[in-house]
Write an enzyme that holds these catalytic residues in place. Sequence first.
Site, mmCIF file in Angstrom:
data_model
loop_
_atom_site.group_PDB
_atom_site.id
_atom_site.type_symbol
_atom_site.label_atom_id
_atom_site.label_comp_id
_atom_site.label_asym_id
_atom_site.label_seq_id
_atom_site.Cartn_x
_atom_site.Cartn_y
_atom_site.Cartn_z
ATOM 1 N N GLY A 101 39.268 49.118 43.045
ATOM 2 C CA GLY A 101 40.451 49.968 43.351
ATOM 3 C C GLY A 101 41.503 49.120 43.859
ATOM 4 N N GLY A 103 43.131 47.194 46.048
ATOM 5 C CA GLY A 103 43.081 46.526 47.212
ATOM 6 C C GLY A 103 44.072 45.921 47.853
ATOM 7 N NE ARG A 104 46.366 40.980 44.758
ATOM 8 C CZ ARG A 104 47.128 40.143 44.117
ATOM 9 N NH1 ARG A 104 48.262 39.661 45.017
ATOM 10 N NH2 ARG A 104 47.099 39.566 42.846
ATOM 11 C CE LYS A 124 49.192 42.380 41.711
ATOM 12 N NZ LYS A 124 49.121 41.490 40.074
ATOM 13 C CG ASP A 136 45.109 38.612 52.897
ATOM 14 O OD1 ASP A 136 45.272 39.157 51.842
ATOM 15 O OD2 ASP A 136 45.614 37.605 53.173
ATOM 16 N N GLY A 137 44.755 42.414 51.487
ATOM 17 C CA GLY A 137 45.615 42.906 50.778
ATOM 18 C C GLY A 137 47.227 42.193 50.776
ATOM 19 N NE ARG A 187 51.337 45.953 38.292
ATOM 20 C CZ ARG A 187 50.007 45.613 38.413
ATOM 21 N NH1 ARG A 187 49.744 44.335 37.835
ATOM 22 N NH2 ARG A 187 49.067 46.354 39.137
ATOM 23 N NE ARG A 194 44.111 49.402 37.457
ATOM 24 C CZ ARG A 194 44.777 48.195 37.897
ATOM 25 N NH1 ARG A 194 44.439 47.311 37.328
ATOM 26 N NH2 ARG A 194 45.758 48.271 38.718
ATOM 27 C CG ASP A 263 39.293 45.030 36.999
ATOM 28 O OD1 ASP A 263 38.208 44.677 36.555
ATOM 29 O OD2 ASP A 263 39.931 44.402 37.824
#
Length: 515
Positions: A101, A103-104, A124, A136-137, A187, A194, A263
């Site tokens: 998923g 995550g950041r 991102k 920490d994302g 982005r 995906r 992914d």
Amino acid sequence: MNAPHAPAPNELATPDLFTFDNSYARELDDYCVRWSPAPASRPVLLQLNRELAAELGADPQALAAPDGVAALAGNRVPAGAEPVAQAYAGHQFGGFSPQLGDGRALLLGEVVDRNGRRRDIAFKGSGRTPFSRNGDGKCALGPALREYLIGEAMHALGIPTTRALAVVATGDMVRRDRALPGAVLTRVAASHIRVGTFEYFAAHHGPERVKRLADYTIARHYPQLAASATPYLDLLAAVAERQAELVARWLGVGFIHGVMNTDNMTLSGETIDYGPCAFMETYSPHTVFSSIDSAGRYAYGKQAGIARWNLARLAETLLPLIDADSPRAVTLATEVIDAFPERHAAHWLRVFRAKLGLDEQADAAVDQALIDDFLLLIKGLRLDFTQSFRALYDARLADAADQLPARLLALAGDAVRSDDDGADLVAWSARWQARQPQCAPALLAAMRLANPCYIARNHQVEAALDAAVEHNDLAPFERLLEVLRAPFDARPADAAYGEPATREFTTCYQTFCGT
């Protein structure tokens, strides 16, 4: 999945920066989690892709103004945005991770651009989400600039790719092997659906949820399949076709993705994730740069095979939709997967015929042998891939094919081992000239676009990123970006950008994931 989330201060809306129409959040609201980006302490706009902003229907001046920078940093959510973290799984280096998923990352929303294409706008490095696990994302400045640079290089080369709209320095440090300046990358993608997205819902929720995702994907990316009697089998075939062409085009410019996990394979057919990617210099099918690919799973010459493997994982998620009879579904899907090598080979031949300035009139086996023999020659001489093929174009452009062997021998320098090397080049050049004695203007034009002067050479990328991160100097980055946005015409002032790295640099060079 779509757990309630209390508004945070950064959810105060800015003026209308984009005209959002958020179909994923609207139609698949239980396939994601509504979330808010973490605010940056001292945001500074470092890069803004003004041409892309205009393409998205946004005002570049508004994006560069304080409210726009606040939005691009995650400090304010633009009016109309519905930020969500998307769920997906993935096979990473062959092993299945059932939950990855965003995550950041965070999908800010979607816009329909001025060409009528629906595009995702995503962050991102915007902080932790429910999918962050122990991360920490955040994103360091170097990887954010790298993705901006390589995405623009790939776009200029004509290869389907996600692109960066902006890089904003956060003013906060992130901890990796050491403290590094942080950044948020914005982005833009045709979508972020995906193979791993399908894997997540197949693994956790079953065929009905996969069907909803497949129907959405068809409507968004393959609307011509909506009336098909076999839409899910046709979806698999259509994705396979796009990936077959995409990987062939990667190979044509010496691009090595470096982390072709499921992914990181999009259903749209765009290149995504520029973490450990690199461009090959000395030609070898075994070239690997990624520090995490110790076994060479994603080497230059293995990328088509990995694409097929990834597509097989997609096929597994679609089996219940392809046919209620499980054995028949497997048979039908297997036919698509088994056809992939032939699909890819056709695209590869088209790409490399263009690189040699060949029409499609000869037998495929004849041209395949001619291409393969040239690759063997430049491999044996340890020649630079990009320079070698550009030498073919230059010879054709100057109508001096007989001078090609001398040009290649000059590139080889000390790598020439005997007179046989020169004789082999002369013999091959004669075959090439005989195969296509006349290069029509259309062929020459196609050859130019298949053989760039300038690629994102690894030493130049690293030097530009080092200047930006370590010395707060963006001038080398911006100069390299300028060169890479015009890759096909040789310019004397840019000659250094066409030169490969030293062998010592390339031998020791590694790329890293960027997380």
